[in-house]
Design an enzyme around this catalytic site. Structure first.
Site, PDB file in Angstrom:
ATOM      1  N   SER A  16       0.741  -1.237   0.048  1.00 59.93           N
ATOM      2  CA  SER A  16      -0.003   0.002  -0.116  1.00 59.93           C
ATOM      3  C   SER A  16       0.855   1.358  -0.134  1.00 59.93           C
ATOM      4  O   SER A  16       0.360   2.144  -0.487  1.00 59.93           O
ATOM      5  CB  SER A  16      -1.091  -0.129   1.122  1.00 59.93           C
ATOM      6  N   ASN A  17       1.924   1.303   0.592  1.00 57.25           N
ATOM      7  CA  ASN A  17       2.785   2.598   0.891  1.00 57.25           C
ATOM      8  C   ASN A  17       3.667   2.389  -0.573  1.00 57.25           C
ATOM      9  O   ASN A  17       3.499   3.720  -1.148  1.00 57.25           O
ATOM     10  CB  ASN A  17       3.876   2.325   1.856  1.00 57.25           C
ATOM     11  N   MET A  91      11.305  -7.696   4.663  1.00 60.23           N
ATOM     12  CA  MET A  91      11.460  -8.220   5.834  1.00 60.23           C
ATOM     13  C   MET A  91      12.993  -8.524   5.810  1.00 60.23           C
ATOM     14  O   MET A  91      13.262  -9.002   6.982  1.00 60.23           O
ATOM     15  CB  MET A  91      10.607  -9.295   6.164  1.00 60.23           C
ATOM     16  N   ILE A  93      16.839  -8.409   6.544  1.00 62.45           N
ATOM     17  CA  ILE A  93      17.698  -7.414   7.342  1.00 62.45           C
ATOM     18  C   ILE A  93      18.705  -7.406   6.640  1.00 62.45           C
ATOM     19  O   ILE A  93      19.752  -8.449   6.434  1.00 62.45           O
ATOM     20  CB  ILE A  93      17.763  -7.811   8.716  1.00 62.45           C
ATOM     21  N   ASN A 108      13.245   3.820   6.072  1.00 60.48           N
ATOM     22  CA  ASN A 108      12.335   2.709   6.170  1.00 60.48           C
ATOM     23  C   ASN A 108      11.447   3.443   7.134  1.00 60.48           C
ATOM     24  O   ASN A 108      11.542   4.411   7.800  1.00 60.48           O
ATOM     25  CB  ASN A 108      13.168   1.556   7.239  1.00 60.48           C
ATOM     26  N   HIS A 110       8.359   2.357   9.928  1.00 64.23           N
ATOM     27  CA  HIS A 110       8.187   1.167  11.134  1.00 64.23           C
ATOM     28  C   HIS A 110       6.998   1.702  11.912  1.00 64.23           C
ATOM     29  O   HIS A 110       6.680   2.810  12.180  1.00 64.23           O
ATOM     30  CB  HIS A 110       9.418   1.213  11.961  1.00 64.23           C
ATOM     31  N   LEU A 145      18.824  -2.757  13.916  1.00 62.17           N
ATOM     32  CA  LEU A 145      17.615  -2.924  13.660  1.00 62.17           C
ATOM     33  C   LEU A 145      16.629  -1.953  13.991  1.00 62.17           C
ATOM     34  O   LEU A 145      16.553  -1.645  15.388  1.00 62.17           O
ATOM     35  CB  LEU A 145      16.830  -4.505  14.162  1.00 62.17           C
ATOM     36  N   ASP A 146      15.927  -0.930  13.136  1.00 58.63           N
ATOM     37  CA  ASP A 146      15.034   0.002  13.662  1.00 58.63           C
ATOM     38  C   ASP A 146      15.595   1.007  14.684  1.00 58.63           C
ATOM     39  O   ASP A 146      15.056   1.702  15.532  1.00 58.63           O
ATOM     40  CB  ASP A 146      13.871  -0.818  14.109  1.00 58.63           C
ATOM     41  N   GLU A 175       0.188   6.224   7.060  1.00 60.00           N
ATOM     42  CA  GLU A 175       1.710   5.922   6.562  1.00 60.00           C
ATOM     43  C   GLU A 175       1.333   6.407   5.057  1.00 60.00           C
ATOM     44  O   GLU A 175       2.336   6.964   4.540  1.00 60.00           O
ATOM     45  CB  GLU A 175       1.726   4.531   6.402  1.00 60.00           C
TER      46      GLU A 175
HETATM   47  C1  GRF Z   1       3.674  -0.900   6.897  1.00 59.52           C
HETATM   48  O1  GRF Z   1       3.059  -0.906   8.044  1.00 59.52           O
HETATM   49  C2  GRF Z   1       5.210  -0.324   7.242  1.00 59.52           C
HETATM   50  O2  GRF Z   1       5.239   0.402   8.535  1.00 59.52           O
HETATM   51  C3  GRF Z   1       5.993  -1.634   7.521  1.00 59.52           C
HETATM   52  O3  GRF Z   1       5.446  -2.538   6.640  1.00 59.52           O
HETATM   53  C4  GRF Z   1       4.189  -2.229   6.378  1.00 59.52           C
HETATM   54  C5  GRF Z   1       4.205  -2.294   4.921  1.00 59.52           C
HETATM   55  O4  GRF Z   1       2.963  -2.263   4.288  1.00 59.52           O
HETATM   56  N1  GRF Z   1       7.214  -1.433   7.727  1.00 59.52           N
HETATM   57  P1  GRF Z   1       2.608  -2.133   2.817  1.00 59.52           P
HETATM   58  O5  GRF Z   1       3.164  -3.389   2.290  1.00 59.52           O
HETATM   59  O6  GRF Z   1       3.068  -0.892   2.057  1.00 59.52           O
HETATM   60  O7  GRF Z   1       1.057  -2.015   2.738  1.00 59.52           O
END
Ligand code: GRF
Length: 190
Positions: A16-17, A91, A93, A108, A110, A145-146, A175
């Protein structure tokens, strides 16, 4: 005139992002998405294909050496000469060497108010702790990480009767507007 800013987006999930970055930034505002990388079969690949954006499906095999995987990935990414590497739901790293190849160029998003809740299952942990606020963070990626420098955060309220799903949806809606804006601002500065 400002030079065109080239993005490589790493997204292996629902995307979605990725979609909102494509919709809001790709091909305008001096920004172009050059490549989408996914390490899993994903909606992200479909979204890239639909928008005519090059994509790389590059699965990580657990028996494979991670440094070798990252070294090949880096070489492939470099073909596109990116200004920013954008992570969203990727996912894998990265190795220290991969991160070191792109100082201040990897960001990133998060789904928590870092430094709270690094790692996985952020929404569940928020609910378990009875937090009243939650949110999302865009940060630079470093070797831990993060843990890289925070660029921007957005806060949401946690309502009564909230569930992991409802929180995840709420955070994603935020987001989807927030991430493209942060990327656009960063592109204006580089
Ligand atoms: C988001 O919630 C982001 O914060 C996390 O992974 C998710 C990715 O969502 N890192 P999408 O695949 O962009 O819908």
């Amino acid at each position: 005139m400002n030079k065109l800013k080239k993005l490589v987006i790493f997204s292996s999930g629902f995307g979605s992002n990725l979609q909102s970055i494509i919709n809001k930034l790709h091909g305008h505002k001096g920004i172009v998405v050059k490549l989408v990388v996914s390490d899993k079969p994903s909606m992200s690949i479909k979204r890239a294909v639909k928008s005519g954006i090059s994509c790389l499906f590059f699965p990580f095999n657990k028996e494979q050496n991670k440094n070798e995987y990252d070294c090949i990935l880096s070489k492939l990414v470099n073909v596109f000469n990116p200004d920013l590497l954008i992570l969203s739901g990727f996912m894998h790293i990265f190795s220290h060497q991969f991160v070191a190849n792109y100082p201040n160029k990897i960001i990133n998003i998060h789904p928590s108010l870092l430094p709270k809740y690094k790692g996985l299952n952020t929404h569940r942990r928020v609910l378990e702790n009875g937090d009243k606020i939650h949110g999302t963070t865009v940060h630079f990626v470093n070797k831990k990480l993060d843990s890289g420098k925070i660029i921007a955060q957005k806060i949401i309220n946690v309502s009564d009767n909230e569930t992991v799903n409802s929180l995840e949806n709420k955070v994603k809606i935020i987001e989807n507007n927030f991430y493209p804006n942060v990327i656009k601002n960063l592109c204006n500065k580089i």
